[in-house]
Design an enzyme around this catalytic site. Sequence first.
Site, PDB file in Angstrom:
ATOM      1  N   GLY A  59       0.815  -1.216   0.000  1.00 56.52           N
ATOM      2  CA  GLY A  59       0.000   0.000   0.000  1.00 56.52           C
ATOM      3  C   GLY A  59       0.843   1.257   0.000  1.00 56.52           C
ATOM      4  O   GLY A  59       0.565   2.219  -0.731  1.00 56.52           O
ATOM      5  N   GLU A  60       1.884   1.268   0.815  1.00 57.26           N
ATOM      6  CA  GLU A  60       2.779   2.418   0.868  1.00 57.26           C
ATOM      7  C   GLU A  60       3.569   2.558  -0.434  1.00 57.26           C
ATOM      8  O   GLU A  60       3.862   3.677  -0.867  1.00 57.26           O
ATOM      9  CB  GLU A  60       3.726   2.295   2.055  1.00 57.26           C
ATOM     10  CG  GLU A  60       3.069   2.465   3.421  1.00 57.26           C
ATOM     11  CD  GLU A  60       2.261   1.245   3.855  1.00 57.26           C
ATOM     12  OE1 GLU A  60       1.456   1.373   4.791  1.00 57.26           O
ATOM     13  OE2 GLU A  60       2.431   0.162   3.250  1.00 57.26           O
ATOM     14  N   PHE A  61       3.904   1.430  -1.043  1.00 56.08           N
ATOM     15  CA  PHE A  61       4.580   1.483  -2.340  1.00 56.08           C
ATOM     16  C   PHE A  61       3.723   2.215  -3.363  1.00 56.08           C
ATOM     17  O   PHE A  61       4.217   3.050  -4.132  1.00 56.08           O
ATOM     18  CB  PHE A  61       4.885   0.069  -2.843  1.00 56.08           C
ATOM     19  CG  PHE A  61       5.323   0.018  -4.278  1.00 56.08           C
ATOM     20  CD1 PHE A  61       6.640   0.286  -4.624  1.00 56.08           C
ATOM     21  CD2 PHE A  61       4.410  -0.273  -5.290  1.00 56.08           C
ATOM     22  CE1 PHE A  61       7.046   0.258  -5.961  1.00 56.08           C
ATOM     23  CE2 PHE A  61       4.809  -0.308  -6.621  1.00 56.08           C
ATOM     24  CZ  PHE A  61       6.127  -0.040  -6.953  1.00 56.08           C
ATOM     25  N   GLY A  64       3.995   5.836  -2.916  1.00 57.78           N
ATOM     26  CA  GLY A  64       5.261   6.407  -3.349  1.00 57.78           C
ATOM     27  C   GLY A  64       5.541   6.254  -4.829  1.00 57.78           C
ATOM     28  O   GLY A  64       6.433   6.920  -5.371  1.00 57.78           O
TER      29      GLY A  64
END
Length: 416
Positions: A59-61, A64
């Site tokens: 999810g964080e990827f 970003g």
Amino acid sequence: MLFIYNLGIQFYWIIITISQAFNIKAKTWLKGRKNLFQKIKQDVNSEKEHIWFHFASLGEFEQGRPVIEKIKSDYPDYPVVITFFSPSGYELRKNYSLADHVFYLPLDTKRNARQFVEIINPKLAIFTKYEYWYHFFTELDRRNIPLIVISAIFRKEQLFFKWYGSLHRSMLRKVSRLFVQDAASISMLENIGIMHATIGGDTRFDRVAANAEQPKDFQLVRSFCDSANIFVGGSTWPDDENLISKVIAQFENWKFIIAPHEIKPDKLKAFESLLPDKSYVRYSDLKNDGLSSANKMLRVLIIDNIGMLSSLYQYGQIAYIGGGFGVGIHNTLEAAAFGLPVIFGPNYKRFLEAKMLISEKAAFSIKNEEELLEVMTKLQDSEFRKGRGSAAKRLVSENTGATEAIFTYLNERVFN
């Protein structure tokens, strides 16, 4: 406090080591870190400066990703190193084409941090949302390497704001710039003396908007849909699937595309047991059987692989996002970007974008079967449904631009 932090890191390692005997995720986590520094030394040219991105998981990827893409576009001479904490991020993105190197993040110890930063020689480090690691931050600060945190969001219950949170507050002081999602985060940070934060928005809006402009097309899915109204269930869990099965039973003029969060055989069979016989097909079977499988008797398409969901919303009229009866809802913005009204369970309060969608009347939170069926009944009115979907799409459009805000800073302070 540092002693307790270090003790906690070692204790975590011990727990993971013990857990590997019966937990496949723990086993994968450890296996991925075996001989890690040997691999990094072999793969990375330490004489070059790198751009280092770190993400907790998938999810964080995705948050970003717009920044990675712009880095590679604007500054192609800098190789990109990506690290993940979780196997669920690493395993799915270890072959990401825009990354020169993808690794697991070594355990956050002083020795590991020094060794890792020395090898990859970062020009810049970019962390996303929730990831704060004391020794890595300290080492970057010691070497005067710019560190930014993007799409950050803060809540009063976090350790930064507790009387015993001095160590975590010190981590924030080692960050060159914090790009936060909202004004409330700025206010909380200023109350603890952190003045180097900027409202930069959420880069996920940029990501989902770009995805909605050029989604992948799946011919077999399109054939299954035919001309029916489509309900898309994304990242669903058993509690969600139990409710969705009630909708399937009552709204016979709709077709359903369901992408479960877990695609283990036993999980898929459990969901299928809730459905009428011969009403469903797995995507892998549809693919094997060809277009002939997409007949009028099939009303439910179960996606039994990873990687399709973000583009599946293009075929839908309504989206249900799973996780709201557990630890928290999954990505609502992917569906909103395609102009779908969004439904989810009650556990959404930690997610700013979900609260924004609720505020704009573009989303509906439900607590039980009765409420879900009531919302579905309302959404049968196509004009009402389109109005809620338009509000969702407008919200996404109005909140893009976080990537540009980040690059305005980077161009002035890092790449000048």
